[in-house]
Design a protein around this motif. Structure first.
Motif, mmCIF file in Angstrom:
data_model
loop_
_atom_site.group_PDB
_atom_site.id
_atom_site.type_symbol
_atom_site.label_atom_id
_atom_site.label_comp_id
_atom_site.label_asym_id
_atom_site.label_seq_id
_atom_site.Cartn_x
_atom_site.Cartn_y
_atom_site.Cartn_z
ATOM 1 N N ASP A 88 10.526 1.298 4.157
ATOM 2 C CA ASP A 88 10.202 2.496 3.391
ATOM 3 C C ASP A 88 11.445 3.319 3.036
ATOM 4 O O ASP A 88 11.345 4.322 2.342
ATOM 5 C CB ASP A 88 9.172 3.353 4.117
ATOM 6 C CG ASP A 88 9.632 3.802 5.479
ATOM 7 O OD1 ASP A 88 10.585 3.211 6.008
ATOM 8 O OD2 ASP A 88 9.036 4.747 6.013
ATOM 9 N N ASP A 90 13.945 1.645 1.523
ATOM 10 C CA ASP A 90 14.489 0.796 0.469
ATOM 11 C C ASP A 90 13.879 1.198 -0.875
ATOM 12 O O ASP A 90 12.684 1.028 -1.087
ATOM 13 C CB ASP A 90 14.162 -0.665 0.791
ATOM 14 C CG ASP A 90 14.781 -1.635 -0.185
ATOM 15 O OD1 ASP A 90 15.447 -1.185 -1.132
ATOM 16 O OD2 ASP A 90 14.604 -2.854 0.013
ATOM 17 N N GLU A 92 14.024 -0.163 -3.786
ATOM 18 C CA GLU A 92 13.420 -1.296 -4.501
ATOM 19 C C GLU A 92 12.044 -1.621 -3.936
ATOM 20 O O GLU A 92 11.092 -1.877 -4.673
ATOM 21 C CB GLU A 92 14.330 -2.516 -4.400
ATOM 22 C CG GLU A 92 13.808 -3.695 -5.187
ATOM 23 C CD GLU A 92 14.735 -4.890 -5.086
ATOM 24 O OE1 GLU A 92 14.232 -6.021 -5.249
ATOM 25 O OE2 GLU A 92 15.934 -4.711 -4.842
ATOM 26 N N PHE A 93 11.912 -1.590 -2.612
ATOM 27 C CA PHE A 93 10.623 -1.847 -1.984
ATOM 28 C C PHE A 93 9.609 -0.792 -2.405
ATOM 29 O O PHE A 93 8.463 -1.105 -2.736
ATOM 30 C CB PHE A 93 10.773 -1.864 -0.466
ATOM 31 C CG PHE A 93 9.467 -1.946 0.266
ATOM 32 C CD1 PHE A 93 8.790 -3.152 0.371
ATOM 33 C CD2 PHE A 93 8.904 -0.828 0.860
ATOM 34 C CE1 PHE A 93 7.578 -3.236 1.041
ATOM 35 C CE2 PHE A 93 7.704 -0.900 1.531
ATOM 36 C CZ PHE A 93 7.036 -2.105 1.617
ATOM 37 N N TRP A 95 9.637 1.000 -5.117
ATOM 38 C CA TRP A 95 9.301 0.805 -6.525
ATOM 39 C C TRP A 95 8.279 -0.312 -6.688
ATOM 40 O O TRP A 95 7.304 -0.178 -7.414
ATOM 41 C CB TRP A 95 10.574 0.488 -7.324
ATOM 42 C CG TRP A 95 10.314 0.274 -8.769
ATOM 43 C CD1 TRP A 95 10.172 1.223 -9.731
ATOM 44 C CD2 TRP A 95 10.133 -0.987 -9.418
ATOM 45 N NE1 TRP A 95 9.925 0.634 -10.943
ATOM 46 C CE2 TRP A 95 9.893 -0.736 -10.779
ATOM 47 C CE3 TRP A 95 10.153 -2.314 -8.998
ATOM 48 C CZ2 TRP A 95 9.683 -1.740 -11.700
ATOM 49 C CZ3 TRP A 95 9.948 -3.311 -9.919
ATOM 50 C CH2 TRP A 95 9.710 -3.029 -11.249
ATOM 51 N N ARG A 96 8.509 -1.447 -5.974
ATOM 52 C CA ARG A 96 7.558 -2.563 -6.061
ATOM 53 C C ARG A 96 6.196 -2.157 -5.527
ATOM 54 O O ARG A 96 5.155 -2.539 -6.072
ATOM 55 C CB ARG A 96 8.084 -3.783 -5.299
ATOM 56 C CG ARG A 96 9.154 -4.536 -6.078
ATOM 57 C CD ARG A 96 9.569 -5.797 -5.371
ATOM 58 N NE ARG A 96 10.529 -5.434 -4.334
ATOM 59 C CZ ARG A 96 10.492 -5.856 -3.086
ATOM 60 N NH1 ARG A 96 9.559 -6.685 -2.682
ATOM 61 N NH2 ARG A 96 11.395 -5.476 -2.219
ATOM 62 N N LEU A 97 6.175 -1.369 -4.463
ATOM 63 C CA LEU A 97 4.923 -0.896 -3.896
ATOM 64 C C LEU A 97 4.185 -0.010 -4.900
ATOM 65 O O LEU A 97 2.967 -0.145 -5.093
ATOM 66 C CB LEU A 97 5.213 -0.116 -2.615
ATOM 67 C CG LEU A 97 4.085 0.115 -1.647
ATOM 68 C CD1 LEU A 97 3.508 -1.203 -1.165
ATOM 69 C CD2 LEU A 97 4.571 0.927 -0.472
ATOM 70 N N ASP A 98 4.909 0.859 -5.567
ATOM 71 C CA ASP A 98 4.310 1.729 -6.577
ATOM 72 C C ASP A 98 3.788 0.906 -7.752
ATOM 73 O O ASP A 98 2.688 1.176 -8.259
ATOM 74 C CB ASP A 98 5.351 2.743 -7.055
ATOM 75 C CG ASP A 98 4.710 3.907 -7.781
ATOM 76 O OD1 ASP A 98 3.596 4.311 -7.388
ATOM 77 O OD2 ASP A 98 5.336 4.404 -8.740
ATOM 78 N N GLN A 99 4.544 -0.099 -8.188
ATOM 79 C CA GLN A 99 4.093 -0.958 -9.284
ATOM 80 C C GLN A 99 2.823 -1.719 -8.902
ATOM 81 O O GLN A 99 1.911 -1.871 -9.711
ATOM 82 C CB GLN A 99 5.196 -1.942 -9.693
ATOM 83 C CG GLN A 99 6.426 -1.271 -10.275
ATOM 84 C CD GLN A 99 6.107 -0.443 -11.494
ATOM 85 O OE1 GLN A 99 5.374 -0.873 -12.376
ATOM 86 N NE2 GLN A 99 6.647 0.773 -11.542
ATOM 87 N N GLU A 100 2.754 -2.172 -7.670
ATOM 88 C CA GLU A 100 1.558 -2.880 -7.188
ATOM 89 C C GLU A 100 0.352 -1.943 -7.186
ATOM 90 O O GLU A 100 -0.743 -2.322 -7.571
ATOM 91 C CB GLU A 100 1.816 -3.431 -5.788
ATOM 92 C CG GLU A 100 0.627 -4.125 -5.157
ATOM 93 C CD GLU A 100 0.233 -5.408 -5.865
ATOM 94 O OE1 GLU A 100 -0.939 -5.815 -5.741
ATOM 95 O OE2 GLU A 100 1.094 -6.016 -6.529
ATOM 96 N N ARG A 101 0.562 -0.690 -6.760
ATOM 97 C CA ARG A 101 -0.523 0.291 -6.754
ATOM 98 C C ARG A 101 -1.011 0.562 -8.178
ATOM 99 O O ARG A 101 -2.220 0.588 -8.441
ATOM 100 C CB ARG A 101 -0.053 1.597 -6.119
ATOM 101 C CG ARG A 101 -1.149 2.658 -6.052
ATOM 102 C CD ARG A 101 -0.643 3.975 -5.505
ATOM 103 N NE ARG A 101 0.522 4.484 -6.191
ATOM 104 C CZ ARG A 101 0.491 5.168 -7.350
ATOM 105 N NH1 ARG A 101 -0.647 5.401 -7.937
ATOM 106 N NH2 ARG A 101 1.604 5.601 -7.895
ATOM 107 N N ARG A 103 -0.763 -1.457 -10.758
ATOM 108 C CA ARG A 103 -1.440 -2.662 -11.243
ATOM 109 C C ARG A 103 -2.863 -2.734 -10.696
ATOM 110 O O ARG A 103 -3.811 -3.018 -11.418
ATOM 111 C CB ARG A 103 -0.655 -3.915 -10.825
ATOM 112 C CG ARG A 103 -1.271 -5.209 -11.378
ATOM 113 C CD ARG A 103 -0.625 -6.438 -10.790
ATOM 114 N NE ARG A 103 -0.769 -6.535 -9.345
ATOM 115 C CZ ARG A 103 -1.889 -6.945 -8.716
ATOM 116 N NH1 ARG A 103 -2.954 -7.260 -9.402
ATOM 117 N NH2 ARG A 103 -1.917 -7.023 -7.404
#
Length: 135
Positions: A88, A90, A92-93, A95-101, A103
């Motif tokens: 948490d 990171d 990049e991590f 950002w990817r978590l937010d993008q997954e949410r 999606r």
């Protein structure tokens, strides 16, 4: 008693030197492979002391930046990049978590500001439900 103490000091020095040799890098060992240094470290008192003097001198020379040996200086090592300690931390991590949410919300037709419905239990223990990364 003094004899036992001498034996313990000798064994302790050898164990310390062997452990230090095992974790050393090429610069500390003057480019010599580990096996010959292990053999040197097994010579009572003199071997471990020789290793300690050589390795500490190399580390001090490298840390101080100066060289007393003739010839070209070794290129400076790039600074070790310290990565995030936890996922948490990171970016990049997160950002990817937010993008997954985002999606998942698109797939289910939900919105980002949606509150839990009556079918979801409300938490009373002070814990926040995991809705993804929060900025």
């Amino acid at each position: 008693m003094p004899r036992a103490l001498f034996i313990l000091v000798t064994i302790g020095l050898a164990v310390y030197a062997i452990a230090d040799i095992a974790s050393s890098d090429d610069d500390d060992r003057l480019g010599v492979p580990r096996l010959p240094w292990f053999v040197v470290a097994l010579v009572p008192i003199v071997g471990p002391v020789a290793w300690i003097v050589v390795s500490r001198a190399q580390r001090a020379r490298r840390a101080g930046g100066g060289t007393s040996a003739p010839g070209p200086a070794a290129p400076p090592r790039p600074p070790r990049r310290r990565g995030p300690v936890a996922p948490d931390d990171d970016p990049e991590f997160l950002w990817r978590l937010d993008q997954e949410r985002i999606r998942r919300e698109r797939e289910t037709g939900g919105s980002a500001g949606e509150t839990p419905g009556d079918d979801e239990p409300h938490r009373t223990d002070g814990d926040v439900p995991d809705d993804g990364a929060r900025g």
